[in-house]
Write a protein that holds these residues in place. Structure first.
Motif, PDB file in Angstrom:
ATOM      1  N   GLU A  36     -11.284   1.861   2.730  1.00 52.86           N
ATOM      2  CA  GLU A  36     -10.033   2.159   2.022  1.00 52.86           C
ATOM      3  C   GLU A  36      -9.959   1.372   0.712  1.00 52.86           C
ATOM      4  OE1 GLU A  36      -7.247   4.616   1.463  1.00 52.86           O
ATOM      5  OE2 GLU A  36      -7.797   4.551   3.579  1.00 52.86           O
ATOM      6  N   LEU A  40      -9.664   3.096  -2.885  1.00 53.60           N
ATOM      7  CA  LEU A  40      -8.539   2.804  -3.785  1.00 53.60           C
ATOM      8  C   LEU A  40      -9.042   2.470  -5.184  1.00 53.60           C
ATOM      9  CD1 LEU A  40      -6.139   0.661  -1.588  1.00 53.60           C
ATOM     10  CD2 LEU A  40      -5.676   2.900  -2.584  1.00 53.60           C
ATOM     11  N   PRO A  43     -11.276   6.400  -6.445  1.00 57.85           N
ATOM     12  CA  PRO A  43     -10.891   7.548  -5.618  1.00 57.85           C
ATOM     13  C   PRO A  43     -11.972   8.630  -5.524  1.00 57.85           C
ATOM     14  CG  PRO A  43      -9.135   6.978  -7.150  1.00 57.85           C
ATOM     15  CD  PRO A  43     -10.334   6.149  -7.509  1.00 57.85           C
ATOM     16  N   GLN A 122      -1.805  11.469  -2.555  1.00 59.21           N
ATOM     17  CA  GLN A 122      -1.502  10.084  -2.912  1.00 59.21           C
ATOM     18  C   GLN A 122      -0.502   9.488  -1.919  1.00 59.21           C
ATOM     19  OE1 GLN A 122      -0.347   9.500  -6.964  1.00 59.21           O
ATOM     20  NE2 GLN A 122      -0.187   7.289  -6.752  1.00 59.21           N
ATOM     21  N   THR A 125      -2.292   8.644   1.277  1.00 61.36           N
ATOM     22  CA  THR A 125      -3.031   7.386   1.119  1.00 61.36           C
ATOM     23  C   THR A 125      -2.094   6.204   1.324  1.00 61.36           C
ATOM     24  OG1 THR A 125      -4.602   8.425  -0.388  1.00 61.36           O
ATOM     25  CG2 THR A 125      -4.452   6.018  -0.463  1.00 61.36           C
ATOM     26  N   THR A 126      -0.896   6.299   0.785  1.00 57.40           N
ATOM     27  CA  THR A 126       0.094   5.235   0.962  1.00 57.40           C
ATOM     28  C   THR A 126       0.440   5.087   2.438  1.00 57.40           C
ATOM     29  OG1 THR A 126       1.016   5.631  -1.230  1.00 57.40           O
ATOM     30  CG2 THR A 126       2.417   4.437   0.331  1.00 57.40           C
TER      31      THR A 126
END
Length: 183
Positions: A36, A40, A43, A122, A125-126
């Motif tokens: 991850e 980040l 991407p 996005q 991902t958060t």
């Protein structure tokens, strides 16, 4: 020094319980965390990295689903019904470990596209990062409290019956040979 049931479980059936309940979940979580971080930063990193991240997330969810299914009837219910938790320390260790599985299961559902399907990438991902963070916090609480001596919170094992404590008679005779006791 006494140990928590969490630590007892990891030490029993060595090394299998340690592998199943600690090594596999931690290796999968660390794989997710490391990949991850790379994703980040870049991407559009190598697609294999994204696949490794997704696969580890799914496997971790399945692992914790199995762990929770095992723990509830085999650990939590027997300890709770018999009143055998070794103080609040034992409760925190075991329940934070079980609770740590929930974010991992949710992460697996996110990776399987069964959760937050209509959310932009996005945002997913958060959510993945938040779920991983929740897992890391809860699992570390479990590990820390699992290593604490419940004796510091007042735990003392139940006294055993006299017949359980005394060694067999033939051992007593050999222990007393050559020793004179005055009453």
């Amino acid at each position: 020094m006494y140990s928590t049931h969490y630590m007892d479980l990891l030490m029993q059936n060595s090394p299998w319980n340690l592998i199943l309940f600690m090594a596999i979940p931690v290796i999968l979580a660390e794989t997710i965390a490391i990949t991850e971080l790379f994703l980040l930063k870049s991407p559009n990193a190598h697609p294999t990295l994204s696949k490794v991240n997704r696969t580890a997330g799914i496997l971790a969810g399945f692992a914790f689903f199995g762990i929770i299914i095992y723990f509830i009837p085999n650990v939590i219910i027997p300890l709770a019904s018999a009143g055998e938790f070794r103080t609040w320390i034992d409760v925190v260790a075991i329940f934070s470990y079980i609770l740590a599985g929930i974010p991992m299961i949710l992460l697996a559902l996110l990776n399987l596209k069964l959760l937050f399907r209509k959310v932009v990438e996005q945002k997913k991902t958060t959510y993945a990062i938040l779920l991983l963070a929740a897992f890391l916090v809860l699992s570390h609480i479990a590990m820390i409290f699992g290593m604490v001596d419940p004796g510091i919170a007042g735990y003392k094992p139940k006294a055993k019956a006299v017949s359980e404590v005394q060694p067999p008679a033939h051992h007593m005779d050999s222990m007393h040979e050559g020793h004179h006791y005055h009453h």
